[in-house]
Design an enzyme around this catalytic site. Structure first.
Site, short mmCIF file in Angstrom:
data_model
loop_
_atom_site.label_atom_id
_atom_site.label_comp_id
_atom_site.label_asym_id
_atom_site.label_seq_id
_atom_site.Cartn_x
_atom_site.Cartn_y
_atom_site.Cartn_z
N CYS A 131 0.81 -1.22 0.00
CA CYS A 131 0.00 0.00 0.00
C CYS A 131 0.85 1.27 0.00
O CYS A 131 0.31 2.38 -0.13
CB CYS A 131 -0.94 -0.01 1.19
SG CYS A 131 -2.10 -1.38 1.16
N HIS A 179 -8.85 4.39 -1.60
CA HIS A 179 -7.50 3.84 -1.48
C HIS A 179 -7.15 2.95 -2.68
O HIS A 179 -7.00 1.74 -2.54
CB HIS A 179 -7.42 3.06 -0.17
CG HIS A 179 -6.07 2.50 0.17
ND1 HIS A 179 -4.89 3.00 -0.34
CD2 HIS A 179 -5.72 1.45 0.97
CE1 HIS A 179 -3.88 2.28 0.13
NE2 HIS A 179 -4.35 1.35 0.93
#
Length: 388
Positions: free
Chosen positions: A84, A335
């Site tokens: 991430c 995200h």
């Protein structure tokens, strides 16, 4: 100071059915070069942040940036990945090229398209960012991992459901003003605090409002050396940057301390010659609300176990002592894995140039960014300051 941001671009985040990974890359690459006032022939190198892990049937995506212009042909292009934190990995790679004098102008793109993947497969893809040997069977996918972290934190420091709901409500309130955010709706504290059909438990004590959104989107930056930047229309300099990698297995760490995050912040602030209170705002990695809570402690805003004070006393609100996630964060903004870190840098550059519109922090002078991959495994901190 070895590099500056001189241009940027950002798509809305959300379910972008009319887009593809390729179209998103081309769109932001073209717009970022135009924003910086450069032409494709001026670019020395390109870095793409793209996690993928099964989200896109098209892999080997670095060369897709060349689709933005024939003048990018035969220039260096590399894809980087660090879960991430993939977007920040791309940004830091560009800085390294400039610092090494291998490049003067670097185009950085972060992209992900996640919503075309079925839900169960999304969970399996994201779990590839965990230590599969020990953690793949945790119920709830990556939400299950952070649900486990939240449960352990609650056991040690007491029920933090009020604090998590305050964090969610804060970030949704902030996101209303962000034109790039996936969810521009002020949900309010009561909705975020209450378990309901629309806000059920997802994993452990985490409810739906504690979890960031599955998203499509892209962002891009143009980075140059300082000398080149000072001759351009705007320049946001990296006053410091730090990357710290920790053990992948949670079993090898005290998962409640986010020690990699703390170390990265410590190194970056030391290199910048600053204290946390010198920052005007922070964009931090709130993939889950428990992450933002622990990050308050890891960055040094509160002692261990007292992160709830920062939100309960209003320190991290947009008009507080240290605004955290004035953009709405991942919680509101969404995200899209490979795009997130690049987005954080682009939005911070907007803050520092006074062009952030409705999410603008008053008199923003120095901004901090924390982007992490996995459960505080890949930890990137950037400290930005406008110099022109």
């Amino acid at each position: 100071m070895t590099a500056c941001i001189v241009g940027w671009a950002h798509t809305p985040f959300g379910k972008l059915e009319a887009e593809s990974v390729e179209s998103l890359i081309v769109r932001v690459a073209t717009e970022a070069m135009a924003d910086a006032g450069i032409e494709a022939k001026d670019v020395d190198e390109m870095v793409l942040g793209h996690f993928n892990a099964g989200f896109s049937s098209q892999d080997f995506t670095a060369a897709l940036i060349l689709q933005a212009s024939p003048d990018l042909r035969f220039k260096r292009a590399t894809r980087v990945e660090n879960a991430c934190a993939t977007g920040s990995a791309a940004v830091h790679q560009a800085m390294t090229a400039i610092e090494a004098k291998r490049a003067r102008v670097v185009l950085v793109v972060g992209v992900e398209q996640m919503t075309t993947t079925p839900g169960p497969e999304i969970g399996r893809n994201l779990l590839k960012a965990s230590y599969v040997r020990e953690e793949a069977e945790i119920d709830g996918g990556f939400a299950g991992i952070f649900g486990k972290i939240a449960s352990l934190y609650f056991q040690k420091h007491g029920d933090q459901s009020d604090a998590l709901a305050m964090i969610a409500a804060k970030n949704h309130h902030n996101g209303v003003g962000n034109p790039f955010a996936q969810m521009r709706k002020d949900l309010g504290y009561e909705f975020c605090r209450t378990v309901s059909e629309r806000n059920p438990y997802v994993a452990g004590p985490l409810k739906r409002t504690d979890c960031s959104l599955v998203s499509d989107g892209a962002a891009a930056l143009v980075l140059t050396d300082v000398t080149t930047a000072l001759a351009m229309n705007k320049a946001v300099a990296f006053r410091a940057a730090a990357h710290v990698q920790d053990f992948l297995p949670m079993s090898r760490r005290d998962i409640l301390k986010f020690e990699g995050c703390a170390t990265a912040w410590g190194r970056a602030l030391d290199d910048a010659g600053l204290a946390l209170d010198d920052l005007s705002f922070i964009e931090t990695h709130d993939c889950f609300t428990i992450a933002e809570l622990i990050e308050y402690e890891a960055m040094g805003l509160t002692p261990e176990g007292q992160g709830a004070r920062a939100i309960a006393e209003g320190w991290t609100r947009r008009d507080g002592r240290l605004p955290v996630n004035p953009s709405g964060g991942l919680k509101s903004k969404g995200h899209p894995i490979g795009a997130t870190g690049v987005s954080m840098h682009a939005l911070s550059a907007m803050q520092l140039t006074g062009t952030a519109g409705a999410i603008q922090v008053k008199d923003a002078e120095i901004g901090g960014i924390f982007n992490m991959g996995g459960a505080a495994v890949a930890n990137y901190v950037s400290i930005l300051e406008r110099i022109k």
